[in-house]
Design a protein around this motif. Structure first.
Motif, mmCIF file in Angstrom:
data_model
loop_
_atom_site.group_PDB
_atom_site.id
_atom_site.type_symbol
_atom_site.label_atom_id
_atom_site.label_comp_id
_atom_site.label_asym_id
_atom_site.label_seq_id
_atom_site.Cartn_x
_atom_site.Cartn_y
_atom_site.Cartn_z
ATOM 1 N N GLY A 162 0.871 -0.922 -0.544
ATOM 2 C CA GLY A 162 0.030 0.316 -0.025
ATOM 3 C C GLY A 162 0.678 1.297 0.284
ATOM 4 O O GLY A 162 0.432 1.879 -0.639
ATOM 5 N N ARG A 163 2.064 0.922 0.539
ATOM 6 C CA ARG A 163 2.583 1.738 0.503
ATOM 7 C C ARG A 163 3.681 2.995 -0.809
ATOM 8 O O ARG A 163 3.501 3.535 -1.082
ATOM 9 C CB ARG A 163 3.942 2.075 1.547
ATOM 10 C CG ARG A 163 4.205 3.192 2.427
ATOM 11 C CD ARG A 163 5.577 3.050 2.906
ATOM 12 N NE ARG A 163 6.521 3.418 2.237
ATOM 13 C CZ ARG A 163 7.733 2.490 2.001
ATOM 14 N NH1 ARG A 163 8.237 1.542 3.788
ATOM 15 N NH2 ARG A 163 9.023 2.646 1.361
ATOM 16 N N LEU A 164 3.979 2.047 -1.480
ATOM 17 C CA LEU A 164 4.248 2.130 -3.265
ATOM 18 C C LEU A 164 3.010 2.743 -3.827
ATOM 19 O O LEU A 164 3.203 3.591 -4.613
ATOM 20 C CB LEU A 164 4.633 0.985 -3.939
ATOM 21 C CG LEU A 164 6.120 0.439 -3.459
ATOM 22 C CD1 LEU A 164 6.227 -0.726 -4.083
ATOM 23 C CD2 LEU A 164 7.023 1.468 -3.941
ATOM 24 N N VAL A 165 2.112 1.477 -3.945
ATOM 25 C CA VAL A 165 0.801 2.181 -4.404
ATOM 26 C C VAL A 165 0.303 4.526 -4.037
ATOM 27 O O VAL A 165 0.147 5.220 -4.464
ATOM 28 C CB VAL A 165 -0.603 2.032 -4.036
ATOM 29 C CG1 VAL A 165 -1.903 2.570 -5.007
ATOM 30 C CG2 VAL A 165 0.150 0.350 -4.700
ATOM 31 N N GLN A 166 0.576 4.112 -2.372
ATOM 32 C CA GLN A 166 0.740 6.208 -1.882
ATOM 33 C C GLN A 166 1.912 6.828 -2.514
ATOM 34 O O GLN A 166 1.028 7.758 -2.938
ATOM 35 C CB GLN A 166 0.635 5.845 -0.482
ATOM 36 C CG GLN A 166 0.047 6.505 0.861
ATOM 37 C CD GLN A 166 -0.163 6.506 1.573
ATOM 38 O OE1 GLN A 166 0.286 6.004 2.289
ATOM 39 N NE2 GLN A 166 -0.381 8.002 2.096
ATOM 40 N N GLU A 167 2.680 6.233 -2.421
ATOM 41 C CA GLU A 167 3.875 6.696 -3.187
ATOM 42 C C GLU A 167 3.868 7.263 -4.672
ATOM 43 O O GLU A 167 3.504 8.784 -4.961
ATOM 44 C CB GLU A 167 5.088 6.192 -2.674
ATOM 45 C CG GLU A 167 6.057 6.373 -1.236
ATOM 46 C CD GLU A 167 6.900 5.564 -1.242
ATOM 47 O OE1 GLU A 167 7.189 5.464 -0.041
ATOM 48 O OE2 GLU A 167 7.509 5.313 -2.079
#
Lengths: 98, 467
Positions: free
Chosen positions: B67-72
């Motif tokens: 999820g963090r990568l998608v957010q970034e």
């Protein structure tokens, strides 16, 4: 075959038709997923031997889940269900088919 | 008019593609990220930004970490075009795609191919029956369709088999059985790699925990299984196999196949980049250097598409490929590239430490590479293993000629499901290496396109030129 992880809220429930028969789905589901949910795994016949086929990879690589929408042959696993979508089988072109 | 010229074009929005795109944009490059799915994440982090609490609980921490990568990506300046199917990558860096019956084209000064992996084909009798799907497919359905496979029999080997089995268990749908192909001999061969794997003890512990969970839930596991077949006429009805010196038959309408994943080389092959057969992972890898630079100066390859390493490795190699691309178009200098790359290469090395152990322990059994004569290997054209052997005896010496001999690999999947098997059978028949035999030549369109999409494309390009 498949069961839903959870009961979807009613405003997320959709309906489409496959070969004229109504199929229930949840928003976000692919056509292939929704067909699986309705226990429809055999969705076409192969042109070579006429044998039954259904979705296999669910990621657009195998081309086993072909269906027709608006006269165009598409991969059922790549198409998100929309309310009222009309989906039909690809014509059975196997020589032995009636 | 949509922008069509970019510094860097990235194909595929899995962990490798997302981190490549974000890293490149961070350094001020204009980036276009093309992906077939409606949302970023790839297959591994599929739908991760939209998970319900129930899904989150079943799919686990490693999945949610994506999820963090998608957010970034969402916060970056990357031009992310979702739901597009790339069907041609030109040697000049022009990438052609279609979306909703419309065609489009973007051009990058450098292109990063991050198109991930596909499940290794597992040609066994009955694998074309409806109700037989890949283990990955069952996981995709949990992630994006919110559906759980019931009474499933999982067949094959590898970490994903256990992961999917425990996820099904957590979702209240305990699998009926695991029919595993790895043998004691695999374990003995893998042992020398165990000390390397210990460096990544957390992964080992996780693996052990899967096995304990399955045991506690009393999910039957059969190991060293052979002669595996699926019975049925219009649907899967049962899995039959031999294990422990006995014949077994387990009734089920849901069979999940898995023998590991292999790089998706459709784009790299279509560009005629150099490829080498990897004897341990038993598949072709495009040839790249440590940063992901391919044999063609305009193209880098990141993630599982360059060799199987998993999601964390893919995210690191995405950043490395971005540094490579940035330096090659002069956005950063070679010095900065090398300083930043050094640390990334070290952490990738440590993430890869468990790989040799897993690759050897879960190497597919020979019957995957040498199926019985009457087993279908080309699902599209229904070509059987025995047909390929017959073609070989008639003088067919390479995968491309099997197309002429019997249409093998000429269906809509364009050899994705039979390519590796054809190479293996021809290599065995002619007593040559897989490298000598080679692979299918891949040509555009990489995915079937309609005529209306083609004509829409010529309009787009015409408008571009007249502007």
């Amino acid at each position: 075959m498949f069961k839903p992880l959870e009961t979807p809220p009613s405003d997320e429930q959709l309906s489409f038709t496959f070969d004229g028969k109504p199929v229930a789905a949840t928003r976000g589901m692919s056509v292939a997923g929704a067909l699986f949910q309705s226990s429809t795994d055999a969705i076409r016949n192969t042109p070579v031997s006429g044998s039954a086929r259904g979705p296999f990879c669910m990621m657009g690589a195998c081309y086993d889940c072909l269906v027709q929408i608006d006269g165009v042959t598409v991969q059922a696993c790549q198409i998100p269900v929309t309310d009222g979508l009309v989906v039909s089988r690809v014509p059975n072109t196997h020589k032995g088919a009636e | 008019m949509m922008q069509s010229q970019f510094d860097i074009v990235v194909v595929g929005a899995g962990p490798a593609g997302m981190s490549a795109a974000v890293e490149a944009a961070k350094h001020g490059a204009t980036v276009c990220l093309l992906d077939e799915q409606q949302r970023a994440g790839g297959q591994i982090y599929r739908n991760v930004a939209q998970t319900t609490p129930a899904q989150a609980k079943i799919l686990g921490k490693d999945y949610l970490a994506g999820g963090r990568l998608v957010q970034e990506l969402g916060q970056s300046a990357v031009d992310h075009r979702a739901g597009v199917t790339v069907w041609n990558v030109g040697e000049d860096g022009a990438v052609t795609y279609s979306r909703n019956e419309q065609a489009g084209q973007v051009r990058g000064q450098h292109v990063i191919i991050a198109n991930g992996a596909t499940e290794r084909p597992v040609p066994i009798p009955g694998w074309t029956l409806p109700g037989v799907i890949t283990a990955g497919a069952a996981q995709i359905m949990m992630k994006s369709d919110g559906l759980v496979a019931q009474n499933a029999v999982l067949v094959g080997s590898g970490p994903l088999l256990y992961l999917v089995a425990t996820q099904l268990l957590a979702a209240g749908a305990p699998p009926k059985a695991l029919v595993e192909t790895q043998t004691r001999r695999n374990l003995m061969s893998a042992l020398p790699h165990f000390f390397g794997a210990v460096k990544d003890w957390k992964q080992l512990v996780k693996g052990m925990r899967f096995l304990v969970t399955l045991k506690r839930a009393k999910v039957p596991r059969y190991t060293a299984a052979s002669e595996i077949a699926v019975e049925g006429t219009d649907h899967a009805q049962a899995v039959t196999f031999r294990a422990g010196g006995k014949d077994h038959r387990i009734e089920t309408d849901m069979v999940l196949l898995h023998q590991g994943v292999v790089p998706n080389t459709q784009i790299s092959r279509s560009l005629k980049l150099d490829h080498r057969f990897d004897d341990i992972q038993r598949c072709f890898h495009p040839v790249t250097d440590a940063l992901g630079q391919s044999s063609h100066p305009l193209f880098s390859i990141a993630g599982d598409g360059a060799g199987i390493g998993g999601a964390k490795v893919a995210a690191i190699s995405g950043r490395l490929a971005a540094l490579n691309a940035l330096a090659s178009i002069g956005k950063i200098d070679a010095g900065l590239r090398d300083t930043q790359a050094a640390g990334l290469i070290r952490s990738r090395q440590s993430e890869l430490s468990i790989r040799p152990f897993l690759d050897v322990l879960y190497t597919p059994p020979e019957e995957v590479f040498a199926p019985a004569d009457d087993t279908i290997i080309c699902r599209c054209e229904e070509v059987r293993a025995g047909d390929i052997r017959k073609f070989a005896a008639m003088g067919c010496d390479g995968p491309n000629r099997t197309k002429v001999f019997g249409r093998c690999g000429m269906g809509p999947c364009q050899g994705r499901n039979c390519g590796l098997t054809v190479t293996e059978i021809l290599a065995a028949e002619h007593k040559r290496t897989q490298n000598e035999v080679g692979a299918f030549r891949i040509r555009a369109p990489l995915k079937p396109v309609t005529l209306s999409e083609l004509s829409a494309l010529s309009d787009t390009i015409h408008q571009d030129k007249t502007q």
